[in-house]
Design a protein around this motif. Structure first.
Motif, PDB file in Angstrom:
ATOM      1  N   LYS A  83     -38.372  -6.169 111.600  1.00 55.38           N
ATOM      2  CA  LYS A  83     -38.431  -7.518 112.342  1.00 55.38           C
ATOM      3  C   LYS A  83     -36.878  -7.675 112.749  1.00 55.38           C
ATOM      4  O   LYS A  83     -36.553  -8.730 113.490  1.00 55.38           O
ATOM      5  N   GLY A  84     -35.911  -6.727 112.340  1.00 51.03           N
ATOM      6  CA  GLY A  84     -34.465  -6.978 113.086  1.00 51.03           C
ATOM      7  C   GLY A  84     -33.751  -7.414 112.089  1.00 51.03           C
ATOM      8  O   GLY A  84     -32.678  -7.671 112.417  1.00 51.03           O
ATOM      9  N   PHE A  85     -34.246  -8.012 110.938  1.00 52.86           N
ATOM     10  CA  PHE A  85     -33.308  -8.426 109.912  1.00 52.86           C
ATOM     11  C   PHE A  85     -32.672  -7.450 109.141  1.00 52.86           C
ATOM     12  O   PHE A  85     -32.934  -6.174 109.147  1.00 52.86           O
ATOM     13  N   ILE A  86     -31.400  -8.034 108.245  1.00 52.86           N
ATOM     14  CA  ILE A  86     -30.658  -7.202 107.557  1.00 52.86           C
ATOM     15  C   ILE A  86     -31.272  -7.188 106.039  1.00 52.86           C
ATOM     16  O   ILE A  86     -31.712  -8.194 105.326  1.00 52.86           O
ATOM     17  N   THR A  87     -31.480  -5.985 105.450  1.00 55.41           N
ATOM     18  CA  THR A  87     -31.540  -5.822 104.161  1.00 55.41           C
ATOM     19  C   THR A  87     -30.513  -5.059 103.353  1.00 55.41           C
ATOM     20  O   THR A  87     -29.619  -4.230 104.014  1.00 55.41           O
ATOM     21  N   MET A  88     -30.190  -5.433 102.136  1.00 58.15           N
ATOM     22  CA  MET A  88     -29.106  -4.955 101.597  1.00 58.15           C
ATOM     23  C   MET A  88     -29.434  -4.523 100.093  1.00 58.15           C
ATOM     24  O   MET A  88     -30.122  -5.438  99.381  1.00 58.15           O
ATOM     25  N   LYS A  89     -28.915  -3.693  99.602  1.00 56.93           N
ATOM     26  CA  LYS A  89     -29.193  -3.276  98.070  1.00 56.93           C
ATOM     27  C   LYS A  89     -28.186  -2.114  97.793  1.00 56.93           C
ATOM     28  O   LYS A  89     -27.572  -1.488  98.552  1.00 56.93           O
ATOM     29  N   LEU A  90     -27.794  -2.267  96.392  1.00 63.76           N
ATOM     30  CA  LEU A  90     -26.873  -1.223  95.618  1.00 63.76           C
ATOM     31  C   LEU A  90     -27.961  -0.198  95.028  1.00 63.76           C
ATOM     32  O   LEU A  90     -28.600  -0.762  94.205  1.00 63.76           O
ATOM     33  N   THR A  91     -27.508   1.026  95.395  1.00 60.65           N
ATOM     34  CA  THR A  91     -28.356   2.194  94.544  1.00 60.65           C
ATOM     35  C   THR A  91     -27.495   3.119  93.970  1.00 60.65           C
ATOM     36  O   THR A  91     -26.663   3.688  94.466  1.00 60.65           O
ATOM     37  N   ILE A  92     -28.006   3.307  92.730  1.00 61.77           N
ATOM     38  CA  ILE A  92     -27.290   4.792  92.047  1.00 61.77           C
ATOM     39  C   ILE A  92     -28.489   5.507  91.793  1.00 61.77           C
ATOM     40  O   ILE A  92     -29.342   5.221  91.107  1.00 61.77           O
ATOM     41  N   SER A  93     -28.166   6.695  92.102  1.00 61.53           N
ATOM     42  CA  SER A  93     -29.244   7.867  92.058  1.00 61.53           C
ATOM     43  C   SER A  93     -28.904   8.828  91.408  1.00 61.53           C
ATOM     44  O   SER A  93     -27.686   9.625  91.526  1.00 61.53           O
ATOM     45  N   LEU A  94     -29.561   9.205  90.286  1.00 63.97           N
ATOM     46  CA  LEU A  94     -29.138  10.619  89.715  1.00 63.97           C
ATOM     47  C   LEU A  94     -30.564  11.324  89.249  1.00 63.97           C
ATOM     48  O   LEU A  94     -31.796  10.841  89.387  1.00 63.97           O
ATOM     49  N   HIS A  95     -30.209  12.435  88.709  1.00 65.24           N
ATOM     50  CA  HIS A  95     -31.184  13.239  88.188  1.00 65.24           C
ATOM     51  C   HIS A  95     -32.164  12.736  87.325  1.00 65.24           C
ATOM     52  O   HIS A  95     -31.522  12.019  86.322  1.00 65.24           O
ATOM     53  N   LEU A  96     -33.525  12.899  87.017  1.00 64.24           N
ATOM     54  CA  LEU A  96     -34.348  12.110  86.010  1.00 64.24           C
ATOM     55  C   LEU A  96     -33.580  12.581  84.876  1.00 64.24           C
ATOM     56  O   LEU A  96     -33.816  11.674  83.806  1.00 64.24           O
ATOM     57  N   ASP A  97     -33.272  13.763  84.720  1.00 67.96           N
ATOM     58  CA  ASP A  97     -32.653  13.928  83.329  1.00 67.96           C
ATOM     59  C   ASP A  97     -31.665  13.294  82.980  1.00 67.96           C
ATOM     60  O   ASP A  97     -31.238  13.101  81.612  1.00 67.96           O
ATOM     61  N   ASP A  98     -31.276  12.559  83.749  1.00 70.01           N
ATOM     62  CA  ASP A  98     -30.016  11.836  83.330  1.00 70.01           C
ATOM     63  C   ASP A  98     -30.178  10.189  83.497  1.00 70.01           C
ATOM     64  O   ASP A  98     -29.482   9.174  83.648  1.00 70.01           O
ATOM     65  N   ILE A  99     -31.411   9.877  83.105  1.00 75.87           N
ATOM     66  CA  ILE A  99     -32.073   8.237  83.217  1.00 75.87           C
ATOM     67  C   ILE A  99     -31.160   7.486  82.164  1.00 75.87           C
ATOM     68  O   ILE A  99     -31.249   6.528  82.334  1.00 75.87           O
ATOM     69  N   SER A 100     -30.936   8.249  81.173  1.00 78.07           N
ATOM     70  CA  SER A 100     -30.099   7.547  79.832  1.00 78.07           C
ATOM     71  C   SER A 100     -28.833   6.875  80.590  1.00 78.07           C
ATOM     72  O   SER A 100     -28.338   5.629  79.925  1.00 78.07           O
ATOM     73  N   THR A 101     -28.413   7.354  81.511  1.00 74.49           N
ATOM     74  CA  THR A 101     -27.041   6.847  82.104  1.00 74.49           C
ATOM     75  C   THR A 101     -27.427   5.512  82.785  1.00 74.49           C
ATOM     76  O   THR A 101     -26.660   4.380  82.691  1.00 74.49           O
ATOM     77  N   LEU A 102     -28.465   5.495  83.561  1.00 71.56           N
ATOM     78  CA  LEU A 102     -28.960   4.200  84.178  1.00 71.56           C
ATOM     79  C   LEU A 102     -29.309   3.100  83.235  1.00 71.56           C
ATOM     80  O   LEU A 102     -29.087   1.970  83.547  1.00 71.56           O
ATOM     81  N   GLU A 103     -30.085   3.755  81.917  1.00 75.10           N
ATOM     82  CA  GLU A 103     -30.688   2.757  81.064  1.00 75.10           C
ATOM     83  C   GLU A 103     -29.285   1.925  80.553  1.00 75.10           C
ATOM     84  O   GLU A 103     -29.450   0.757  80.226  1.00 75.10           O
ATOM     85  N   TYR A 104     -28.154   2.924  80.416  1.00 76.43           N
ATOM     86  CA  TYR A 104     -27.088   2.126  79.604  1.00 76.43           C
ATOM     87  C   TYR A 104     -26.395   1.155  80.473  1.00 76.43           C
ATOM     88  O   TYR A 104     -26.012   0.032  80.243  1.00 76.43           O
TER      89      TYR A 104
END
Length: 316
Positions: free
Chosen positions: A89-110
């Motif tokens: 509909k032409g609106f702005i969306t904004m988000k911050l994403t950190i993307s890692l390999h699944l094996d490194d999910i502990s980093t995101l959990e921390y």
């Protein structure tokens, strides 16, 4: 004489109580005076969508160590991005994403456990299984961006700097429609960026930023000729990579092949500086798979003839 002594003791105790009271009042006032100012306007629809209410008390976030925030910014400069996109509909969306390999999910959990922001999504069915920590616009404007500003910590790679400046401009000016965005070149910078390599080294958060950047873009490995090697690699950021040379006190030339900068060291003296930096400098530690890689690297170095005499941390 007894009355005089008692009177003196009473006065001393009274003065002590007054000092303690004034100190408590001062601390209380100081705490109340410090706040994380929300950037722009948080709209009701955003709160309703995420089933949240406005954060009236943000004191808990002020206790997050600046070393962690600097580490986080360095990591985002490598493995993260601030996505600003257009809805159907032409609106702005904004988000911050950190993307890692699944094996490194502990980093995101921390990271999630410290920030208490965002949501971790897992994508097992991709060719390369991935996990992502996604922080929405409301959390960015209420907590994370204000935290960066409060601690005077900011992104150092060109792409992330541009994304942050654009995000801040959108929030501060309450821009809702994507077609109302100005040219990127006309958007003011939130922070003054370092002008030369030395300026980078003078940033109070730079060393912890390097740890986070290493967690994303660094490598610890042994070459085929048994040389130990520490390497940082990303797109061309000449002054930034020259600053790495100053921090690690080396004259090694920065490789610029294929429009990438590469900082790499392998001499005994340089490897000792790397070990000193990551193990003996009191900085935020490496985490997740990168920490495991680092420890394995140290063990291999310790077993080698060339590097066995270096000074290693106790866990080796």
């Amino acid at each position: 004489k007894k009355i005089t002594v008692i009177l003196i003791i009473f006065i001393i105790v009274l003065l002590y109580e007054i000092i303690v009271y004034i100190k408590d009042i001062t601390i209380k006032f100081y705490r109340e005076d410090i706040s994380l100012s929300t950037i722009g306007i948080v709209h009701r629809n955003a709160l309703k969508k995420n089933n949240k209410s406005l954060r009236l008390d943000k004191q808990e976030y002020l206790s997050i160590p600046s070393s962690f925030l600097a580490f986080l910014v360095g990591l985002i400069d490598g493995d993260g991005y601030i996505q600003i996109s257009k809805t159907p509909k032409g609106f702005i969306t904004m988000k911050l994403t950190i993307s890692l390999h699944l094996d490194d999910i502990s980093t995101l959990e921390y990271i999630h456990s410290v920030l208490k922001l965002g949501k971790i999504n897992v994508y097992k069915d991709l060719k390369s299984p991935t996990c992502k920590l996604v922080i929405n616009k409301t959390d960015l404007q209420e907590v994370l961006f204000p935290l960066f500003i409060y601690n005077n910590i900011y992104f150092l790679t060109n792409t992330r700097v541009d994304q942050f400046n654009l995000g801040m401009y959108i929030l501060e000016n309450d821009i809702k429609l994507y077609n109302e965005l100005p040219e990127l070149s006309s958007i003011p910078s939130v922070f003054d960026m370092p002008k030369n390599p030395l300026d980078f080294t003078l940033l109070h958060f730079f060393k912890n930023w390097i740890v986070g950047f290493t967690n994303s873009e660094g490598s610890f490995f042994i070459k085929a000729n048994n040389d130990g090697c520490f390497q940082l690699k990303q797109r061309i950021h000449t002054n930034l990579f020259e600053a790495f040379k100053l921090v690690f006190n080396t004259n090694r030339k920065i490789d610029t092949t294929n429009n990438y900068n590469q900082f790499s060291v392998s001499s005994k003296a340089d490897i000792q500086k790397v070990i000193d930096f990551f193990s003996f400098s009191g900085l935020h530690p490496l985490i997740g798979l990168k920490y495991i890689q680092y420890i394995k690297w140290l063990n291999n170095l310790h077993k080698s003839l060339r590097y066995s005499s270096l000074n290693y941390p106790a866990e080796i």
